[in-house]
Every structure is written in structure tokens, then in C-alpha cells.
Design an enzyme around this catalytic site. Structure first.
Site, PDB file in Angstrom:
ATOM      1  N   SER A 139       0.801  -1.230   0.000  1.00 27.16           N
ATOM      2  CA  SER A 139       0.000   0.000   0.000  1.00 27.16           C
ATOM      3  C   SER A 139       0.830   1.275   0.000  1.00 27.16           C
ATOM      4  CB  SER A 139      -0.947   0.015   1.208  1.00 27.16           C
ATOM      5  OG  SER A 139      -0.224   0.170   2.413  1.00 27.16           O
ATOM      6  N   LYS A 190       1.017   4.012   6.950  1.00 31.09           N
ATOM      7  CA  LYS A 190       0.419   4.946   5.993  1.00 31.09           C
ATOM      8  C   LYS A 190       1.060   6.321   6.172  1.00 31.09           C
ATOM      9  CE  LYS A 190      -2.816   1.846   4.942  1.00 31.09           C
ATOM     10  NZ  LYS A 190      -2.733   1.051   3.697  1.00 31.09           N
TER      11      LYS A 190
END
Length: 209
Positions: A29, A97
Site C-alpha cells: 500500500s 500509511k
């Protein structure tokens, strides 16, 4: 076990708890800033004297079953190695993230030029997004509540980040108390070793409220 060995283990545990901790990157991701199975160091010291900042890459505890998987415990030796800090954490129950929005920020996608904006200021994300990648194929407009963060993966097309959980518990926001530390560097494999610094676009003075 000798006194020196015990003291060394105690020091190692203290460093892991309060200074820095190693983690595996659990998915693609954040590609290609980070790739799956990169070993990263999440440092904790900077957050003792400053708040989380936009652009930081953070390791955080899964806020609302984002991973959607049943937890499995590593073997006993692995657990001991992870606890004392001689082995990196497997990433289970943790995500990695980039912070896009801080408490009180209005984060919107997208403006007429297809860019994410924070408090009306467009981000130039070319420094860390893949070439020709869209900042987001999913439109959104959110105001980050107190004590929370809005996070997105650099690999936007393959990241189940805040956007993917807007309709779930917590509305896609990450509690600041869930933050374990700031990913400061890639420590393995050797050909990917690098420092991780906030991109220039997050230094725009207009972002601050």
C-alpha cells in the site's frame, strides 16, 4: 544467564518501548516509497517533543479491524525475539500509511486539477506517488476530528486507507493514541536502505490552520 546479559536485554526492551522499534511492512500500500517486507524503523522519540505532522509515515495499531483478518500468534521464540527487539515486529495488527490530515483539517479530493487539497491548499504529490497515478479515484470531503488523523497510502490504487473505511466505525479516522511511531528509515534489505523524510509539499505555510 549472566548479569551483563540480563542488563543488555533490559536495555534492549527499554529502547524498543521508548526509543524505536523495527517492523516489517505488511503490504504494497505504500509502494514504491516502501514495499512489502521492507524492514523499517519506527522511532518514538520525536513524538515526545512534537506532535504528529502532515507527511509523516506512521506505524499505527489497527483502529477498527481495517485488516479484516483473524489474529495469529507467532511462535514462542518469535514472540520473545520481537519483545526484546532483536527481531522486527511482523506487522500483525499494525498498518503503515502517510499522514495527510491533522485534527481540524479539511481534506478534499479532488480539485479541478485532480489534486488532494488540505485546508484549500493543493498538494503536489508527484514526489511520492507513482508516475501518472491519480491522487484518488474515490472522491471525498472530510474534516478530521479532534484527536484523530486522516491517512493514505502512497500506492493509492492499492491502499485500503482512510478512504476505504469512511462508512465504518471511526469514519476512517485514526486515533492519534494508536500511533506507535514515525517510520524514519528503511533498514533492510540493504539495497533499499534509506531515510524517510516528509515531502516538500507538506511544508507549504498555507496548510497550517
Amino acid at each position: 544467564m549472566t548479569t551483563v546479559t540480563v542488563l543488555a536485554l533490559v536495555i534492549t526492551v527499554v529502547l524498543r518501548l521508548f526509543v524505536a522499534e523495527a517492523f516489517y511492512v505488511p503490504s504494497e500500500s505504500m509502494y514504491d516509497t516502501l514495499t512489502k517486507d521492507d524492514r523499517i524503523l519506527a522511532e518514538k522519540v520525536s513524538y515526545l517533543h512534537r506532535d504528529v505532522e502532515r507527511g509523516d509515515i506512521i506505524v499505527f495499531k489497527d483502529p477498527a479491524n481495517w485488516l479484516n483478518e483473524e489474529p495469529t500468534k507467532p511462535g514462542a521464540l518469535r514472540q520473545v525475539g520481537e519483545f526484546v527487539g532483536i527481531l522486527p515486529r511482523s506487522g500483525e495488527g499494525h498498518l503503515v500509511k502517510r499522514v495527510i490530515g491533522l485534527p481540524g483539517d479539511k481534506v478534499v479530493c479532488c480539485d479541478r486539477n485532480g489534486r488532494v487539497t488540505v485546508n484549500g491548499i493543493a498538494l503536489d504529490e508527484r514526489e511520492y506517488l507513482l508516475k501518472d497515478a491519480h491522487p484518488s479515484d474515490m472522491p471525498f470531503s472530510v474534516v478530521v476530528p479532534a484527536g484523530h488523523l486522516w491517512v493514505m497510502g502512497d500506492n493509492r490504487a492499492q491502499s485500503a486507507d482512510s478512504r476505504a473505511h469512511m462508512g465504518g466505525p471511526g469514519g476512517g479516522f485514526v486515533p492519534i493514541e494508536n500511533v506507535v511511531g514515525r517510520a524514519c528509515c528503511v533498514i533492510w534489505p540493504s539495497d533499499r536502505m534509506t531515510m524517510l523524510r516528509p515531502p516538500e509539499t507538506f511544508k507549504k505555510p498555507g496548510l497550517k490552520k
